[in-house]
Design a protein around this motif. Structure first.
Motif, PDB file in Angstrom:
ATOM      1  N   GLU A 129      -5.042   3.803   2.159  1.00 52.53           N
ATOM      2  CA  GLU A 129      -5.802   2.985   1.210  1.00 52.53           C
ATOM      3  C   GLU A 129      -4.996   1.807   0.673  1.00 52.53           C
ATOM      4  N   SER A 130      -3.680   1.907   0.688  1.00 57.64           N
ATOM      5  CA  SER A 130      -2.856   0.787   0.253  1.00 57.64           C
ATOM      6  C   SER A 130      -2.580  -0.211   1.365  1.00 57.64           C
ATOM      7  N   GLY A 131      -2.898   0.135   2.607  1.00 61.31           N
ATOM      8  CA  GLY A 131      -2.655  -0.763   3.724  1.00 61.31           C
ATOM      9  C   GLY A 131      -1.269  -0.679   4.306  1.00 61.31           C
ATOM     10  N   ARG A 132      -0.433   0.253   3.827  1.00 56.49           N
ATOM     11  CA  ARG A 132       0.926   0.379   4.368  1.00 56.49           C
ATOM     12  C   ARG A 132       0.953   0.984   5.759  1.00 56.49           C
ATOM     13  N   SER A 133      -0.070   1.763   6.093  1.00 49.52           N
ATOM     14  CA  SER A 133      -0.172   2.351   7.423  1.00 49.52           C
ATOM     15  C   SER A 133      -1.644   2.515   7.757  1.00 49.52           C
ATOM     16  N   ALA A 134      -1.914   2.811   9.028  1.00 54.19           N
ATOM     17  CA  ALA A 134      -3.287   2.979   9.495  1.00 54.19           C
ATOM     18  C   ALA A 134      -3.359   4.222  10.366  1.00 54.19           C
ATOM     19  N   PRO A 135      -4.448   4.969  10.287  1.00 53.07           N
ATOM     20  CA  PRO A 135      -4.561   6.168  11.132  1.00 53.07           C
ATOM     21  C   PRO A 135      -4.698   5.800  12.597  1.00 53.07           C
TER      22      PRO A 135
END
Length: 391
Positions: A44-50
């Motif tokens: 949700e913070s955009g630091r990683s993506a599934p």
């Protein structure tokens, strides 16, 4: 091999808004997805993506939340929730990565590491018994885990034994394993630890040679793998075989990320030096999956594993009770037979000086022989008695 396009996802702010409108917290959403709450926060913070299956499940979950916010019926929400729960359980045991090297869709040539789909009957009930949950986890993860362990040891019997012992240990500690965010990772780590134990070299069965794979290329690859040190071999299998990330590989091998990266680089260099065609990680991944298929290993049935673990537990419990009873009996016998007062020890013997030695009898003289003869003749009648007289 073509790479499948990634599933589109809303923006990080939209993901957070959908979660908040559905009155879901990070732990609740993480429980549905089968991941950690910190992972959902990073998404949700955009630091990683599934990636891979997690990405598809997350996209379906967000779509269901958006439909629910737009006024979807309760029946649709229930079906979406049930599908999300099943998808979350599927992501517990990551399969073979796709072409990008991260957990994703299972490639056709990597199906040897992929788990079978979970039994649908196991998820029909809202709440499963411990035995049903264990059987579902075992049926889903054991076949692929046996093939993975075969690549670590090169021994089929040891691979099956390691997986069975790991699941028996998981059944003994099932409350802990059931609450673990990654139960498959827990069992996998236990199986790898048992398979790579150095004490197996002292077993008689371990000294016997194992029949090699029939294909020459598979034999060469297995020989290179077995020549690697166990930590390097394990890091190579986790990263290039299963497609775990570098931090996850470091955490499972209980090493730092820098040390794990060094082990991985050294293992790749060693494999590429012996087999130059495997310098490409994708080709190495494909060959590892092919080598795992050559083992033709089958895992035992879940009730057999659970029963074996319970029998082993009963055996060691009875052995501990018997040893305790024997120890108590030996202590009671010692207390009963031990002396209750002090008895001084007997001093050692000493040589007595000044006593003439005992002389053995010699031959009798003529006078002594006559005296002996006369005494023998008079003894039956007795000697003459002396009668005292008064004066």
């Amino acid at each position: 091999m073509t790479r499948s396009p990634a599933t589109p996802l809303p923006s990080p702010d939209e993901r957070r808004r959908l979660r908040e409108e559905a009155s879901l917290t990070w732990p609740q959403l993480a429980e549905r997805m089968g991941v950690r709450p910190e992972t959902v926060r990073a998404w949700e913070s955009g630091r990683s993506a599934p990636r891979g299956r997690n990405r598809e499940a997350y996209a379906e979950l967000l779509a269901g939340l958006a439909e629910g916010a737009a006024g979807a019926g309760p029946r649709e929400s229930v079906s979406v929730r049930r599908k999300e729960e099943v998808t979350a359980v599927v992501t517990v045991c990551p399969g073979e990565p796709g072409g990008d090297g991260r957990p994703g869709a299972v490639a056709p040539e990597a199906s040897a590491f992929a788990q079978a789909p979970p039994p649908s009957s196991a998820f029909r009930e809202a709440r499963l018994t411990p035995a049903q949950a264990f059987d579902a986890l075992y049926s889903f993860c054991a076949p692929a885990l046996v093939r993975q362990t075969y690549l670590l040891t090169g021994r089929r019997a040891l691979a099956r034994e390691s997986v069975e012992r790991a699941f028996q240990l998981a059944w003994d500690r099932w409350p802990e394993v059931a609450r673990d965010p990654d139960p498959a990772g827990w069992v996998r780590a236990a199986a790898y630890e048992w398979a790579l134990s150095p004490w197996h070299r002292f077993r008689r069965r371990h000294r016997q040679s194992e029949p090699p794979p029939p294909d020459e290329d598979d034999r060469a690859l297995l020989e290179v793998l077995l020549r690697l040190p166990p930590p390097y071999r394990r890091a190579l299998l986790l990263y290039d075989g299963l497609g775990l990330g570098l931090p996850e590989t470091a955490a499972e091998t209980e090493a730092t990320t820098r040390a794990t990266a060094g082990r991985l680089a050294h293992a790749r260099e060693t494999v590429a030096a012996r087999l130059p065609e495997l310098s490409d990680p994708r080709e190495l991944r494909r060959r590892l999956a092919g080598l795992a298929r050559t083992g033709r290993l089958r895992a035992a049935e879940p009730p057999v594993v659970r029963g074996g673990g319970e029998r082993r537990t009963r055996f060691w419990t009875r052995a501990a009770v018997a040893f305790t009873v024997a120890l108590i009996g030996a202590t009671a016998f010692t207390l009963r037979t031990a002396p209750t007062r002090y008895e001084p020890p007997v001093p050692p013997g000493e040589t007595v000086r000044g006593v003439p030695p005992r002389v053995a009898p010699g031959p009798l003289s003529e006078d002594r022989r006559e005296l002996r003869t006369r005494l023998r003749e008079e003894l039956p009648r007795g000697p003459e008695r002396l009668v005292p007289q008064a004066r």
